[in-house]
Design an enzyme around this catalytic site. Structure first.
Site, PDB file in Angstrom:
ATOM      1  CB  CYS A  16     -31.070  51.830  33.155  1.00 45.29           C
ATOM      2  SG  CYS A  16     -29.050  53.003  33.629  1.00 45.29           S
ATOM      3  NE  ARG A  41     -34.732  49.772  36.727  1.00 47.98           N
ATOM      4  CZ  ARG A  41     -34.336  49.056  38.340  1.00 47.98           C
ATOM      5  NH1 ARG A  41     -35.365  48.612  38.389  1.00 47.98           N
ATOM      6  NH2 ARG A  41     -33.262  48.225  38.263  1.00 47.98           N
ATOM      7  CD1 TRP A  89     -31.380  59.096  38.027  1.00 48.23           C
ATOM      8  CD2 TRP A  89     -29.416  57.504  38.925  1.00 48.23           C
ATOM      9  NE1 TRP A  89     -31.021  59.415  39.729  1.00 48.23           N
ATOM     10  CE2 TRP A  89     -29.762  59.482  39.826  1.00 48.23           C
ATOM     11  CE3 TRP A  89     -28.427  56.963  38.960  1.00 48.23           C
ATOM     12  CZ2 TRP A  89     -29.255  59.096  40.653  1.00 48.23           C
ATOM     13  CZ3 TRP A  89     -27.558  57.148  40.509  1.00 48.23           C
ATOM     14  CH2 TRP A  89     -28.318  57.558  40.667  1.00 48.23           C
ATOM     15  CG  ASN A 115     -28.863  48.956  35.194  1.00 49.56           C
ATOM     16  OD1 ASN A 115     -28.531  49.728  36.335  1.00 49.56           O
ATOM     17  ND2 ASN A 115     -30.374  48.104  35.885  1.00 49.56           N
ATOM     18  N   GLY A 116     -25.355  49.239  34.886  1.00 52.36           N
ATOM     19  CA  GLY A 116     -24.239  49.103  35.988  1.00 52.36           C
ATOM     20  C   GLY A 116     -23.048  49.730  35.155  1.00 52.36           C
ATOM     21  CD  GLU A 500     -40.334  57.934  54.801  1.00 54.69           C
ATOM     22  OE1 GLU A 500     -39.564  58.796  55.386  1.00 54.69           O
ATOM     23  OE2 GLU A 500     -41.263  58.243  54.047  1.00 54.69           O
ATOM     24  CE  LYS A 504     -41.223  60.514  50.917  1.00 58.08           C
ATOM     25  NZ  LYS A 504     -41.413  59.063  51.557  1.00 58.08           N
ATOM     26  CD  GLU A 507     -37.908  61.304  48.478  1.00 55.15           C
ATOM     27  OE1 GLU A 507     -37.625  60.563  47.712  1.00 55.15           O
ATOM     28  OE2 GLU A 507     -38.516  60.482  49.384  1.00 55.15           O
ATOM     29  CG  HIS A 523     -29.772  68.694  74.129  1.00 52.77           C
ATOM     30  ND1 HIS A 523     -28.631  68.970  75.117  1.00 52.77           N
ATOM     31  CD2 HIS A 523     -30.252  68.054  74.146  1.00 52.77           C
ATOM     32  CE1 HIS A 523     -28.816  68.441  75.943  1.00 52.77           C
ATOM     33  NE2 HIS A 523     -30.083  67.903  75.510  1.00 52.77           N
ATOM     34  CE  LYS A 626     -40.560  53.578  44.709  1.00 57.14           C
ATOM     35  NZ  LYS A 626     -40.753  53.737  45.293  1.00 57.14           N
TER      36      LYS A 626
HETATM   37  C1  F6R Z   1     -37.649  57.781  49.862  1.00 54.81           C
HETATM   38  C2  F6R Z   1     -37.727  56.702  49.050  1.00 54.81           C
HETATM   39  C3  F6R Z   1     -36.259  56.347  49.320  1.00 54.81           C
HETATM   40  C4  F6R Z   1     -35.628  54.744  49.513  1.00 54.81           C
HETATM   41  C5  F6R Z   1     -34.650  54.237  49.429  1.00 54.81           C
HETATM   42  C6  F6R Z   1     -34.435  52.701  49.584  1.00 54.81           C
HETATM   43  O1  F6R Z   1     -38.736  58.361  49.844  1.00 54.81           O
HETATM   44  O2  F6R Z   1     -38.393  56.310  48.695  1.00 54.81           O
HETATM   45  O3  F6R Z   1     -35.605  56.903  50.553  1.00 54.81           O
HETATM   46  O4  F6R Z   1     -37.002  54.367  50.576  1.00 54.81           O
HETATM   47  O5  F6R Z   1     -34.076  54.010  48.468  1.00 54.81           O
HETATM   48  O6  F6R Z   1     -34.841  51.662  49.299  1.00 54.81           O
HETATM   49  P1  F6R Z   1     -35.422  50.271  49.089  1.00 54.81           P
HETATM   50  O7  F6R Z   1     -36.923  50.328  49.841  1.00 54.81           O
HETATM   51  O8  F6R Z   1     -36.312  49.972  47.755  1.00 54.81           O
HETATM   52  O9  F6R Z   1     -34.478  49.593  49.004  1.00 54.81           O
END
Ligand code: F6R
Length: 631
Positions: A16, A41, A89, A115-116, A500, A504, A507, A523, A626
């Protein structure tokens, strides 16, 4: 103003954004502006509380901050100079008005944002009920509001109340509170979750992230573990949970980016801005780390060379996009240093009792520096005696603080939830670490390091070149908006790039997207191929390791023969692949190991454009946040 009944059921608030303010401005304006910066967040609900006219006024609303702002426009709060705010969140407990923060005590004199997770909240709640408190919900946060209220009524000091309450709490939490009887005070507490103080002139700030107050001050103090801070207009007092004064000067720092770096800068989305910033981010991450002779000078890597020379295993832990960077790093580290390297999902790592000792170097990669899975993995590694090096983008965050050394990526603030520029800079940092290890251990000599470094220093320009040729990729993305599935294939370092690209797309576009090692196709996954199924293939350079190249060209032919629509990312001038590409995306030639730096960029643009074409929110995809500060 709301403080209604909440639905039964446990409501937890693990990630959060939190803001607190005391000063001469309108607290509500400052707090709302801060929350806007922290919405990355979490954006399930938002709330604020201000102290005014001897009382406390609060408002909260489910949904994005805009909903709260609409509510406030209709029912304004009285104006005051002390306030707190929260953007949430949710995990357990729906994102309802009632579950939004702040939470208040019964008389409505204390407001708390959190937060937590307070793990022992059920026991505390039972205890409070026995003492006659009427708790309206089973939320963990509400327990804190009641405890603070109770302790405050006997000691009359909010900071002292917070210390006493925190000593009773178990779990990971950041708490920020105000009390109507101390109208010029905001109190914060921190265990495991982040909390930063912004030190202003006649005003002070508290926030989960400096982005919330960067428009007002760039002087920050990172709160340590188990600390309580009392904020007044002209004073910041930090103590431990036990009341011992803390040496806050140790954690004071100057933020080296400004407010404009956290703005969209004319782009429709932060993600577009951050994609465009990649050449600069890459260049900044290299800056000052290579001396005139072409050797690496990673002074930050404080692990002594004598220790690095003894390392017999490297283990990389990370999550999501950072994990993909780690997968690529494995190729570079093993190739340049000949030290065995494994890359592991941080969330899996400690549960399998990994074999670690003083000769293991653990590299923890994290943009935010707050990802709980990665933090827990590094703690486990240090307990086993391993040396931990963090690769991180957030100055002063928990992961670098708890590591033996840190190499910061200089991507600047990444606001869009989907990681882009942080990924490229993580790759650069990983290459630097790999080369540095090679240099220290003598597996890669100065001139060899120098030649890779020269190629690396040209990469920023090559990323720029890729960005200039993205219009056909955007067009292609728009044409695929009604597809349900896209597959991604790669070999060698192209495999993590494929993963990757798929991540992308999942998400952002909410599409079924999967990445495979191209050699694995036969396979099983080849059964998925059907007519007109888009398959993105990352093709390595035809130069050097041409076996790899030839093998993937065969894979492309295999899927094309079964009807796939092939979208090929290949080096400019790779004529061998052209006949099999329904869509060809050319990237500048690079050494094989560095290709992910250019090959990932079109995949970011592709996902961003598909998300827009499907009407999705680019910067704040559904269900995500995030910083993932829960396991
Ligand atoms: C995907 C993304 C997440 C972060 C993951 C780790 O676009 O952003 O998969 O890479 O949550 O986050 P950090 O790098 O902050 O530990």
């Amino acid at each position: 103003m709301t403080h209604g009944r909440r639905p039964p059921g446990r409501t937890l608030h693990p990630m959060c954004g939190i803001v607190g303010y005391v000063g001469g401005q309108s607290a509500l304006d400052v707090v709302l502006a801060g929350l806007r910066r922290l919405e990355y967040r979490g954006y399930d609900s938002a709330g604020v509380a201000v102290l005014a006219d001897g009382g406390l006024a609060a408002a909260k609303k489910a949904g994005k901050l805009a909903n709260l702002e609409k509510e406030l426009a209709g029912r304004p709060l009285p104006s005051g100079a002390t306030g707190i705010g929260h953007t949430r969140w949710a995990t357990h407990g729906g994102p309802t008005d009632a579950n939004a923060h702040p939470h208040l005590d019964n008389p409505g004199r204390v407001a708390v944002v959190h937060n937590g997770i307070i793990e022992n909240f059920a026991a505390l709640r039972a205890e409070l009920a026995e003492r006659g408190h009427a708790l309206e919900s089973e939320t963990d946060t509400e327990v804190v509001a009641h405890l603070l209220s109770e302790v405050f009524s006997s000691c009359g000091d909010l900071a002292e109340s917070m210390r006493q309450v925190c000593r009773r709490l178990e779990g990971a939490f950041t708490l920020v509170a105000v009390h109507a009887d101390e109208p010029d005070v905001v109190v914060g507490a921190r265990r495991n979750s982040p909390l930063v103080v912004g030190v202003g002139d006649g005003e002070n700030f508290l926030a989960s992230d400096v982005a919330a107050f960067i428009a007002h001050t760039r002087e920050a103090i990172e709160l340590g573990q188990d600390q309580v801070v009392e904020l007044r207009r002209d004073r910041v007092t930090v103590t431990g949970f036990d009341g011992t004064p803390a040496d806050d000067a140790v954690r004071a720092y100057h933020v080296d980016w400004d407010a404009s770096a956290a703005e969209k800068g004319g782009y429709d989305y932060f993600m577009l801005k951050e994609i465009a910033e990649q050449p600069r981010a890459v260049a900044d991450t290299l800056l000052g780390r290579i001396d005139a002779a072409g050797s690496l000078t990673l002074d930050e890597v404080r692990i002594p060379a004598s220790v690095l020379r003894e390392v017999d295993k490297v283990v990389i832990v990370a999550c999501g996009t950072a994990y993909h960077a780690g997968m690529i790093a494995k190729y570079a580290i093993e190739h340049w240093t000949r030290i065995p390297c494994e890359t592991e999902l941080a969330s899996e790592f400690r549960y399998r009792d990994p074999i670690l000792d003083q000769r293991t170097l653990v590299i923890a990669i994290s943009q935010s520096g707050e990802t709980m899975d990665t933090l827990m993995a590094l703690r486990h590694a240090r307990e086993q005696g391993a040396n931990v090096l963090a690769i991180c983008n957030t100055n002063g965050s928990t992961i670098p603080r708890e590591s033996d050394a840190v190499l910061y990526t200089h991507a600047g603030p990444e606001v869009a939830v989907a990681s882009t520029k942080a990924f490229l800079t993580q790759l650069v940092a990983c290459y630097l670490v790999a080369l540095y290890l090679g240099q220290v251990r003598g597996t890669k000599w100065g001139d060899e390091v120098g030649s890779v470094v020269r190629e690396l220093s040209e990469i920023a320009g090559e990323v720029e070149e890729v960005l200039e040729t993205m219009e056909p990729v955007r067009e292609l993305a728009r044409s695929l908006a009604d597809k349900n599935t896209v597959l991604f294939l790669g070999r060698h370092v192209g495999y993590p790039v494929a993963l990757e690209g798929a991540l992308k797309l999942k998400e952002l576009a909410y599409m079924h997207a999967e990445g495979f090692a191209a050699g694995e196709l036969k396979h099983g996954p080849i059964a998925l191929i059907e007519d007109d199924l888009p398959v993105v293939v990352v093709v390595p350079s035809p130069r050097g390791r041409s076996v790899l190249h030839d093998k993937i060209v065969s894979n492309i032919q295999e899927i094309r023969a079964r009807g796939a629509r092939t979208i090929v990312i290949a080096e400019r001038g790779d004529e061998a692949v052209r006949p099999y590409a329904d869509h060809l995306i050319e990237v500048p030639p690079t050494p094989v190991l560095l290709q992910p730096l250019v090959a990932t960029v079109p995949l970011q643009v592709f996902a961003c454009e598909l998300a827009t074409a499907r009407g999705n929110e680019v910067d704040q995809p559904r269900n995500l946040a995030k910083s993932v500060t829960v396991e």
